[in-house]
Design a protein around this motif. Structure first.
Motif, PDB file in Angstrom:
ATOM      1  N   GLU A 171       0.828  -1.206   0.000  1.00 55.48           N
ATOM      2  CA  GLU A 171       0.000   0.000   0.000  1.00 55.48           C
ATOM      3  C   GLU A 171       0.863   1.258   0.000  1.00 55.48           C
ATOM      4  O   GLU A 171       0.515   2.250  -0.618  1.00 55.48           O
ATOM      5  CB  GLU A 171      -0.941   0.033   1.215  1.00 55.48           C
ATOM      6  N   THR A 176      -0.697   4.544  -3.202  1.00 53.47           N
ATOM      7  CA  THR A 176      -0.754   5.947  -2.814  1.00 53.47           C
ATOM      8  C   THR A 176       0.334   6.719  -3.542  1.00 53.47           C
ATOM      9  O   THR A 176       1.149   6.145  -4.254  1.00 53.47           O
ATOM     10  CB  THR A 176      -0.525   6.111  -1.297  1.00 53.47           C
ATOM     11  N   TRP A 225       2.832   8.066  -2.134  1.00 56.97           N
ATOM     12  CA  TRP A 225       3.874   8.208  -1.129  1.00 56.97           C
ATOM     13  C   TRP A 225       5.230   8.554  -1.728  1.00 56.97           C
ATOM     14  O   TRP A 225       5.959   9.359  -1.144  1.00 56.97           O
ATOM     15  CB  TRP A 225       3.969   6.950  -0.268  1.00 56.97           C
TER      16      TRP A 225
END
Length: 171
Positions: free
Chosen positions: A71, A76, A78
């Motif tokens: 994840e 995302t 990130w």
């Protein structure tokens, strides 16, 4: 003429039924989010910075296996967030030791004629392309953003322009 639609209680109950009960991960995330929001509001009172709260929240979510490595990297943005954080942090470090003023002085002498924003963007893209061939993207992005951030400010431009150009030209 105003039209209003009334939502019936049955419709709301039906939609809640479609959603189902909160999962374990949703409960944990809700608690972490609520605590984070409270800490964000109380930042001035507690002295705990929002960055610290966000990192603790991420660690808690990771500890309970709500957010894992997959994840973090794939679902995302990130990598972009980490890039911006590191680039901004490096700028602070460079400023604290005076390195950005030294580099800015050298770059201003070399690239002092780049007061034209179109020329600045063109040169920055070309430099980014060349450096990107030699270095990996995260490394080149951080180094170039840190180098060109003060130069853009010195030339009267918003430093974010340099950061965005480096990030997008290096992709």
């Amino acid at each position: 003429a105003e039209t209003s639609k009334e939502i019936s209680k049955e419709y709301i109950n039906e939609q809640l039924g479609v959603l189902g009960k909160l999962t374990r991960d949703e409960k944990i995330t809700s608690v972490v989010l609520a605590c984070s929001l409270i800490m964000f509001v109380l930042e001035q009172v507690t002295g705990v910075t929002s960055m610290t709260v966000a990192l603790i929240a991420l660690c808690v979510l990771n500890m309970f296996k709500v957010v894992g490595p997959q994840e973090f990297t794939q679902r995302t943005l990130w990598p972009l967030i980490v890039f911006v954080g590191v680039a901004l942090g490096m700028g602070n470090v460079f400023g604290a030791v005076g390195l950005n003023q030294w580099i800015s002085g050298i770059l201003t002498q070399v690239m002092g004629g780049l007061t034209n924003p179109y020329l600045f963007v063109t040169v920055l893209c070309l430099v980014t392309f060349v450096v990107r061939i030699l270095l990996a993207q995260p490394t080149s992005n951080i180094i170039l953003t840190t180098l060109f951030w003060p130069l853009a400010a010195e030339l009267g431009m918003d430093p974010w322009i340099a950061g965005i150009i480096v990030y997008h030209a290096g992709v």
